[in-house]
Design a protein around this motif. Structure first.
Motif, PDB file in Angstrom:
ATOM      1  N   SER A  48      -4.402  -1.137  10.636  1.00 26.64           N
ATOM      2  CA  SER A  48      -2.565  -1.609  10.832  1.00 26.64           C
ATOM      3  C   SER A  48      -2.018  -0.020  11.704  1.00 26.64           C
ATOM      4  N   ASN A  53       3.857  -0.426  12.157  1.00 26.25           N
ATOM      5  CA  ASN A  53       5.792  -1.118  13.161  1.00 26.25           C
ATOM      6  C   ASN A  53       6.611  -0.158  13.593  1.00 26.25           C
ATOM      7  N   TYR A 320      -2.575  -7.818   4.377  1.00 30.49           N
ATOM      8  CA  TYR A 320      -2.224  -8.063   3.799  1.00 30.49           C
ATOM      9  C   TYR A 320      -1.395  -7.564   2.567  1.00 30.49           C
ATOM     10  N   ASN A 323       1.532  -5.873   4.547  1.00 26.16           N
ATOM     11  CA  ASN A 323       2.659  -6.701   5.482  1.00 26.16           C
ATOM     12  C   ASN A 323       3.380  -7.208   4.197  1.00 26.16           C
ATOM     13  N   HIS A 326       4.888  -3.737   2.073  1.00 21.76           N
ATOM     14  CA  HIS A 326       5.329  -2.981   2.705  1.00 21.76           C
ATOM     15  C   HIS A 326       4.459  -1.089   2.133  1.00 21.76           C
TER      16      HIS A 326
END
Length: 497
Positions: A48, A53, A320, A323, A326
């Motif tokens: 991650s 993001n 998982y 995603n 969040h």
């Protein structure tokens, strides 16, 4: 004036000599494999961070054109980052699967203490090398792939060695429960690996690998100085793998005494009164010879699919959760440890039930059948609230890891000391390596398939996992039928039919 002897020392002196060394073997092998899994877990936590993001972190401080991936670590900054993560997982797991078949053969022919300790030190080196890529500012994929391949090969030294050591010290009677508790090292290692990796994942992810590498190296050195491979090495009594006295009140005593070994005519009294003469060293069993042991093929293929499910969760669960729910990388990693908490409970439960019933295959089959609908429920309602998520993770962890734990421990030890071997315990490492090596093929396929399927949606990943659970159950059908017939015959004899 001298102080009284320490309470802990008094307790150790009160224990029989055999019990002290058995306890030492359990503790050392537990710590060994805990550190193995501790060093494998960081990659799932760091994923991650390698491709986060970036838009959630604010504007690009470098003001270049590639603003959407400015915070990612090259070469994982492209749209194909999931495929690259799958390649990293596969590099380790394919090397592990191939190396495992070879490792068991070496494990039967080399001193286990040297083999295990050397493998742990090398595992620490390659784990640390992956993390040093952060500090050396390495951005080429081949470096990380090569390190993963080397680490996968050297980590194959662990499982055959620790199972062989425990199998050398413990007989069959309560093996399921003992090894079920002992096998919690897998989940404990995953939990500690997640927590240690999570402590540095956001600040300096390289330390998420370097610290576990140092830990496994230290534990390997400790094993080199203190591990005892065989009871005979310290003048302790070897365990009885098949012939048991009725005074032990073992639930498997009737079955064991009615088996082929009872034809030898040697009673328990004859065994206890016979002098300990140095017997001729038996030859290590061949690969094909190990495959001929009844049950090895079935349990190996079952583990292929069971381990596919377990390792998919091991490598992809934090991503998982991040995603779908969040969460941040650290929060997702911490929450994923609950799956391993369930794995601890599932392994103990599976060992206890299989000891009580004598049905290793049936226990695995029932847990696999129940696991399939629970995986479906977790995917659809598991993120509806933190309480639901916690409960579902623990339940799924127990059902998924319970059969996996039972097959790789008690079942492997049972088959490695099978009565058809006529007392030759030199098959433990080879049988364990065949079973776990076959399972490792599934462990390599699971994360790879998850990487290929996940772009089409997480629902499809879970359908793949459910199908694998069903196939694992079907492959044990013949052994389950054999156990059921054994129970029916036992009940008929008990009733005097």
């Amino acid at each position: 004036m001298r102080a009284a002897l320490a309470p802990g020392v008094r307790l150790l002196r009160a224990l029989p000599r055999d019990s002290r060394y058995r306890g030492l073997t359990l503790v050392l092998t537990f710590l060994s494999y805990t550190s193995y899994h501790l060093s494998r877990k960081p990659i799932s936590i760091v994923k991650s961070q390698l491709h986060p993001n970036c838009s959630a972190l604010g504007p690009n401080p470098h003001n270049d054109s590639n603003s959407s991936t400015w915070c990612c670590w090259a070469p994982f900054d492209g749209d194909n980052y999931k495929e690259l993560f799958g390649a990293l997982d596969n590099a380790f797991l394919v090397a592990y699967a191939i190396g495992m078949f070879i490792s068991g053969i070496f494990g039967e022919r080399l001193p286990l203490r040297y083999y295990l300790s050397g493998g742990m030190v090398l595992s620490g080196l390659f784990t640390a090398l992956f993390g040093l890529g952060y500090f050396w500012n390495i951005h080429v994929l081949w470096y990380f792939i090569v390190v993963q391949v080397c680490n996968g090969l050297v980590q194959t030294t662990g499982w055959p060695a620790v199972v062989a050591c425990v199998g050398n010290w413990f007989g069959k009677g309560k093996r399921g429960l003992i090894m079920g508790i002992w096998n919690s090292h897998t989940s404990v290692g995953n939990i500690l690996g997640s927590l240690i990796a999570g402590a540095w994942v956001s600040s300096a992810w390289g330390l998420s690998f370097i610290v576990p590498g140092i830990i496994i190296t230290i534990v390997g050195i400790i094993c080199f100085f203190f591990l005892v491979e065989y009871p005979e090495d310290v003048d302790c009594s070897p365990p009885l793998h098949h012939v048991m006295t009725t005074s032990e009140k073992d639930p498997e005593a009737v079955t064991a005494n009615e088996g082929p070994l009872s034809l030898s005519g040697q009673s328990s009294a004859d065994h206890s009164n016979s002098p300990k003469e140095p017997a001729e060293e038996p030859e290590a069993i061949s690969f094909l010879g190990a495959l001929r042991i009844p049950g090895v093929v079935e349990f190996s293929l079952c583990l292929l699919f069971a381990k596919l499910v377990s390792y998919t969760f091991l490598y992809w669960l934090p991503l998982y959760i991040g995603n779908v729910a969040h969460f941040s990388a650290k929060e997702a990693g911490d929450l994923s440890t609950l799956f391993d908490v369930g794995g601890i409970l599932g392994g103990i439960f599976a060992g206890l039930i299989s000891d009580y019933t004598g049905g290793r295959a049936t226990t695995c089959c029932v847990m696999l059948v129940v696991a399939a609908p629970m995986l479906f429920l977790y995917n659809h309602v598991g993120q509806n609230g933190i309480g639901t998520s916690i409960a579902m993770l623990i339940i799924c962890g127990g059902l998924v890891n319970g059969p996996y734990a039972l097959i790789t421990t008690a079942v492997s030890a049972d088959l490695g000391t099978h009565e058809s071997l006529k007392g030759n315990a030199k098959a433990l490492s080879t049988v364990t390596a065949i079973i776990d090596g076959t399972g490792s093929i599934g462990a390599a396929l699971g994360p790879l398939l998850a990487g290929l399927i996940s772009p089409t949606g997480w629902n499809n990943v879970f359908y793949m996992l459910i199908a694998a659970d069903v196939l694992a159950c079907l492959l044990l059908a013949r052994v389950v039928v054999k156990e059921a017939r054994g129970w029916c015959g036992y009940m008929a004899r008990k009733r005097g039919y």
